[in-house]
Design a protein around this motif. Sequence first.
Motif, PDB file in Angstrom:
ATOM      1  N   LYS A  77      43.489 -52.287 -21.509  1.00  0.00           N
ATOM      2  CA  LYS A  77      43.472 -53.734 -22.241  1.00  0.00           C
ATOM      3  C   LYS A  77      42.360 -53.767 -23.355  1.00  0.00           C
ATOM      4  CE  LYS A  77      43.177 -58.543 -21.210  1.00  0.00           C
ATOM      5  NZ  LYS A  77      42.431 -58.988 -22.282  1.00  0.00           N
ATOM      6  N   ASN A  78      41.312 -53.334 -23.127  1.00  0.00           N
ATOM      7  CA  ASN A  78      40.162 -53.233 -24.230  1.00  0.00           C
ATOM      8  C   ASN A  78      40.483 -52.542 -25.499  1.00  0.00           C
ATOM      9  OD1 ASN A  78      38.496 -54.898 -22.574  1.00  0.00           O
ATOM     10  ND2 ASN A  78      37.366 -53.082 -22.016  1.00  0.00           N
ATOM     11  N   LEU A  79      41.354 -51.475 -25.268  1.00  0.00           N
ATOM     12  CA  LEU A  79      41.864 -50.639 -26.322  1.00  0.00           C
ATOM     13  C   LEU A  79      42.903 -51.398 -26.970  1.00  0.00           C
ATOM     14  CD1 LEU A  79      41.935 -48.093 -28.095  1.00  0.00           C
ATOM     15  CD2 LEU A  79      43.228 -46.880 -26.287  1.00  0.00           C
ATOM     16  N   LYS A  80      43.950 -52.013 -26.330  1.00  0.00           N
ATOM     17  CA  LYS A  80      44.707 -52.625 -26.806  1.00  0.00           C
ATOM     18  C   LYS A  80      44.318 -53.747 -27.857  1.00  0.00           C
ATOM     19  CE  LYS A  80      46.659 -55.791 -25.043  1.00  0.00           C
ATOM     20  NZ  LYS A  80      46.750 -57.280 -25.218  1.00  0.00           N
ATOM     21  N   ASP A  81      43.491 -54.489 -27.281  1.00  0.00           N
ATOM     22  CA  ASP A  81      42.909 -55.717 -28.302  1.00  0.00           C
ATOM     23  C   ASP A  81      42.164 -54.936 -29.464  1.00  0.00           C
ATOM     24  OD1 ASP A  81      43.634 -57.395 -26.173  1.00  0.00           O
ATOM     25  OD2 ASP A  81      41.849 -57.610 -25.105  1.00  0.00           O
ATOM     26  N   PHE A  82      41.653 -53.936 -29.312  1.00  0.00           N
ATOM     27  CA  PHE A  82      40.951 -53.247 -30.494  1.00  0.00           C
ATOM     28  C   PHE A  82      42.204 -53.059 -31.510  1.00  0.00           C
ATOM     29  CE2 PHE A  82      39.693 -49.392 -32.453  1.00  0.00           C
ATOM     30  CZ  PHE A  82      38.387 -49.930 -33.239  1.00  0.00           C
ATOM     31  N   LEU A 140      35.276 -53.547 -38.913  1.00  0.00           N
ATOM     32  CA  LEU A 140      35.694 -53.283 -37.291  1.00  0.00           C
ATOM     33  C   LEU A 140      35.146 -51.882 -36.787  1.00  0.00           C
ATOM     34  CD1 LEU A 140      37.257 -55.040 -35.112  1.00  0.00           C
ATOM     35  CD2 LEU A 140      39.467 -53.766 -35.907  1.00  0.00           C
ATOM     36  N   LEU A 141      35.683 -50.967 -37.667  1.00  0.00           N
ATOM     37  CA  LEU A 141      35.498 -49.419 -37.341  1.00  0.00           C
ATOM     38  C   LEU A 141      33.870 -49.152 -37.145  1.00  0.00           C
ATOM     39  CD1 LEU A 141      38.088 -47.300 -39.385  1.00  0.00           C
ATOM     40  CD2 LEU A 141      38.033 -47.811 -36.741  1.00  0.00           C
ATOM     41  N   GLN A 142      33.182 -49.698 -37.965  1.00  0.00           N
ATOM     42  CA  GLN A 142      31.776 -49.762 -38.010  1.00  0.00           C
ATOM     43  C   GLN A 142      30.936 -50.130 -36.777  1.00  0.00           C
ATOM     44  OE1 GLN A 142      29.511 -51.009 -41.534  1.00  0.00           O
ATOM     45  NE2 GLN A 142      31.200 -50.541 -42.784  1.00  0.00           N
ATOM     46  N   SER A 198      29.193 -49.762 -26.374  1.00  0.00           N
ATOM     47  CA  SER A 198      28.513 -49.065 -25.272  1.00  0.00           C
ATOM     48  C   SER A 198      29.159 -48.087 -24.390  1.00  0.00           C
ATOM     49  CB  SER A 198      27.906 -50.075 -24.307  1.00  0.00           C
ATOM     50  OG  SER A 198      28.949 -50.815 -23.685  1.00  0.00           O
ATOM     51  N   ASN A 199      30.579 -48.172 -24.592  1.00  0.00           N
ATOM     52  CA  ASN A 199      31.302 -47.254 -23.863  1.00  0.00           C
ATOM     53  C   ASN A 199      31.595 -45.837 -24.374  1.00  0.00           C
ATOM     54  OD1 ASN A 199      34.324 -45.960 -23.266  1.00  0.00           O
ATOM     55  ND2 ASN A 199      34.259 -47.606 -21.755  1.00  0.00           N
ATOM     56  N   VAL A 200      31.185 -44.802 -23.906  1.00  0.00           N
ATOM     57  CA  VAL A 200      31.209 -43.728 -24.514  1.00  0.00           C
ATOM     58  C   VAL A 200      32.338 -43.152 -25.121  1.00  0.00           C
ATOM     59  CG1 VAL A 200      30.571 -41.232 -24.256  1.00  0.00           C
ATOM     60  CG2 VAL A 200      29.098 -42.848 -23.277  1.00  0.00           C
ATOM     61  N   ASN A 201      33.580 -43.343 -24.339  1.00  0.00           N
ATOM     62  CA  ASN A 201      34.606 -42.828 -24.670  1.00  0.00           C
ATOM     63  C   ASN A 201      35.162 -43.618 -25.787  1.00  0.00           C
ATOM     64  OD1 ASN A 201      35.184 -40.781 -22.740  1.00  0.00           O
ATOM     65  ND2 ASN A 201      35.786 -42.270 -21.311  1.00  0.00           N
ATOM     66  N   PHE A 202      35.153 -45.006 -26.054  1.00  0.00           N
ATOM     67  CA  PHE A 202      35.431 -45.758 -26.887  1.00  0.00           C
ATOM     68  C   PHE A 202      34.637 -45.333 -28.167  1.00  0.00           C
ATOM     69  CE2 PHE A 202      36.103 -49.715 -29.373  1.00  0.00           C
ATOM     70  CZ  PHE A 202      37.323 -50.238 -28.763  1.00  0.00           C
ATOM     71  N   ASN A 203      33.513 -45.172 -27.957  1.00  0.00           N
ATOM     72  CA  ASN A 203      32.522 -44.830 -28.983  1.00  0.00           C
ATOM     73  C   ASN A 203      33.069 -43.541 -29.870  1.00  0.00           C
ATOM     74  OD1 ASN A 203      30.021 -43.047 -29.969  1.00  0.00           O
ATOM     75  ND2 ASN A 203      29.428 -45.373 -30.095  1.00  0.00           N
ATOM     76  N   VAL A 204      33.441 -42.506 -29.042  1.00  0.00           N
ATOM     77  CA  VAL A 204      33.987 -41.347 -29.559  1.00  0.00           C
ATOM     78  C   VAL A 204      35.164 -41.635 -30.240  1.00  0.00           C
ATOM     79  CG1 VAL A 204      34.972 -38.978 -29.021  1.00  0.00           C
ATOM     80  CG2 VAL A 204      32.680 -39.800 -27.872  1.00  0.00           C
ATOM     81  N   MET A 223      38.342 -42.556 -35.744  1.00  0.00           N
ATOM     82  CA  MET A 223      39.027 -43.200 -36.614  1.00  0.00           C
ATOM     83  C   MET A 223      38.286 -43.512 -37.733  1.00  0.00           C
ATOM     84  SD  MET A 223      40.542 -45.821 -33.593  1.00  0.00           S
ATOM     85  CE  MET A 223      41.523 -46.639 -34.526  1.00  0.00           C
ATOM     86  N   LYS A 224      37.010 -43.524 -37.755  1.00  0.00           N
ATOM     87  CA  LYS A 224      36.168 -43.939 -38.860  1.00  0.00           C
ATOM     88  C   LYS A 224      36.227 -42.571 -39.774  1.00  0.00           C
ATOM     89  CE  LYS A 224      33.510 -46.850 -41.566  1.00  0.00           C
ATOM     90  NZ  LYS A 224      33.379 -45.800 -42.450  1.00  0.00           N
TER      91      LYS A 224
END
Length: 259
Positions: free
Chosen positions: A86-91, A123-125, A131-137, A142-143
């Motif tokens: 859900k968080n990834l979808k919102d992003f 947004l990418l910055q 704080s989520n490692v997987n999301f951060n990677v 993407m950046k």
Amino acid sequence: GAIRYVRQSLARLQKFKECVVVEKIECKKMLCLHVCTSWNSTYLVLDIAQNFERAFVIFEEQDTNFRAELERGEGWPSVDDWVSMKNLKDFLKHFYEVTLHISGTSYVTSNNFFDKLSEIDILLQDAQLNSNVNFNVMAIKMKNKYDKYWGDIDKMNLLMFVACVLYPRQKLKYLEFALSKMFSSENACEMMQKLKESLYELFDEYKTQLHSTCSQSSVPTHVSLGEPQQKSKGECNLCIKSVSWKIVVRIKHLNWINI
């Protein structure tokens, strides 16, 4: 993995649809596979899949191979996985909406292109600090991909900035602020100077056309890049009917790009 398993055969898909009916899920769309290189495709897949969380639970009870198949691969989706989805979808929704906005064909998009581009950059910055490692990677990857196309300010089309400045809601101050957030102060200042010089050249070009047209109409006019005098403004208004709408609009805009 779960979506791929369901879509691999018509029998599984039909059984899944029956689970949807049992859970009274009213979503009219059905599970679809995504293109791994497209952010928008990933968003659409997640946006649809989140509606069928309960259906997947029922489907797992009816298909004994479902969980075993997933555990041999990417693993069985846990409650935390659904939250992360859900968080990834919102992003990714931001990217999807921006793509739709700047890809429109029934309205002007050039004035909003840079605005949406800067929105994605910021947004990418911010996502890289998650704080989520997987999301951060994922955000870092993407950046890097974004920078491949938009990371060098010198390779950007100058007309994109011109269109931004001529838009009444943005102008020079907004552009300068946005560039300072996206690039170093030195690069931002250099681009602003280059842009101002180009705007002066563009203004002089239209001023020459306007002066020539007004001269033919025997109406004198004087256009200045500074604050317009009352007399000059009145004289220009007399010439409006004798010049094209396009020229008039652009000259009006250039009178207040610094406001």
